[in-house]
Motif scaffolding. Structure first.
Motif, mmCIF file in Angstrom:
data_model
loop_
_atom_site.group_PDB
_atom_site.id
_atom_site.type_symbol
_atom_site.label_atom_id
_atom_site.label_comp_id
_atom_site.label_asym_id
_atom_site.label_seq_id
_atom_site.Cartn_x
_atom_site.Cartn_y
_atom_site.Cartn_z
ATOM 1 N N VAL A 1 0.910 -1.290 0.018
ATOM 2 C CA VAL A 1 0.178 0.037 0.063
ATOM 3 C C VAL A 1 0.798 1.402 0.015
ATOM 4 O O VAL A 1 0.271 2.287 0.038
ATOM 5 C CB VAL A 1 -0.823 -0.021 1.155
ATOM 6 N N ALA A 2 2.188 1.050 0.033
ATOM 7 C CA ALA A 2 3.011 2.214 0.018
ATOM 8 C C ALA A 2 2.689 3.300 -1.105
ATOM 9 O O ALA A 2 2.776 4.441 -0.989
ATOM 10 C CB ALA A 2 4.410 1.754 0.049
ATOM 11 N N ASN A 3 2.528 2.937 -2.385
ATOM 12 C CA ASN A 3 2.373 3.869 -3.390
ATOM 13 C C ASN A 3 1.027 3.858 -4.197
ATOM 14 O O ASN A 3 0.979 4.098 -5.341
ATOM 15 C CB ASN A 3 3.365 3.238 -4.420
ATOM 16 N N VAL A 4 0.014 3.111 -3.681
ATOM 17 C CA VAL A 4 -1.470 3.063 -3.900
ATOM 18 C C VAL A 4 -2.299 3.382 -2.921
ATOM 19 O O VAL A 4 -2.097 3.126 -1.861
ATOM 20 C CB VAL A 4 -1.443 1.429 -4.643
ATOM 21 N N GLN A 5 -3.572 4.075 -3.529
ATOM 22 C CA GLN A 5 -4.578 4.354 -2.645
ATOM 23 C C GLN A 5 -5.149 2.944 -1.881
ATOM 24 O O GLN A 5 -5.351 1.995 -2.713
ATOM 25 C CB GLN A 5 -5.969 5.012 -3.535
ATOM 26 N N SER A 6 -5.636 2.777 -0.733
ATOM 27 C CA SER A 6 -5.762 1.674 0.063
ATOM 28 C C SER A 6 -6.905 1.004 -0.444
ATOM 29 O O SER A 6 -6.943 -0.119 -0.391
ATOM 30 C CB SER A 6 -5.793 2.141 1.490
ATOM 31 N N ASP A 7 -8.099 1.653 -0.950
ATOM 32 C CA ASP A 7 -9.242 1.143 -1.450
ATOM 33 C C ASP A 7 -8.900 0.182 -2.793
ATOM 34 O O ASP A 7 -9.586 -0.756 -2.927
ATOM 35 C CB ASP A 7 -10.261 1.963 -1.381
#
Length: 144
Positions: A30-36
């Motif tokens: 999730v470091a580089n992407v929106q969590s949803d």
């Protein structure tokens, strides 16, 4: 005390190990992407894997063989799982995995309470002590 080697224990320990890996791998993921959106990707992967397992095992059932009660409760369970994953990934995105996971594991405490309240399960004093220790341990690990 009964032996730890019961038919369900290997599966339960496997679940715990994979849950631990989930936290670590998801924290990195999730470091580089929106969590949803990360939750969506994870869900698609899980759907593909489970589809393969059901197909390989020949475990497909006619949808008409599933009762309305089963549909309702599995649908509600799926909604709860989705909500849990969305919350979990959001928490991992903004918090430390070593602190998020113990709070998530308070679900063990909640399952014990809900099992007694809604399913009529019985816990001994020894069991309740274990539940209290899990709660205390989760809090002690998560909140510094």
């Amino acid at each position: 005390m009964k032996s730890l080697i019961q038919p369900w224990t290997l599966w339960a320990f496997g679940a715990a190990a994979f849950a631990a890996l989930t936290a670590i791998l998801a924290k990195i993921g999730v470091a580089n992407v929106q969590s949803d959106f990360a939750t969506f990707i994870r869900t698609v992967v899980i759907l593909a894997i489970v589809t393969g397992i059901v197909t390989a095992g020949g475990n497909w059932q006619p949808l008409s063989s599933i009762t309305t009660k089963t549909w309702v409760f599995l649908t509600l369970s799926g909604c709860a799982t989705g909500a849990s994953w969305l919350c979990y990934f959001r928490a991992l995105q903004v918090g430390d995995a070593s602190r998020v996971a113990p709070v998530d594991k308070l679900s063990v405490v909640m399952v014990a309470v809900f099992g007694v309240a809604f399913l009529g399960e019985k816990l001994s004093l020894e069991n309740w002590l274990g539940v209290a220790l899990i709660a205390a341990g989760s809090i002690l690990v998560a909140f510094r």
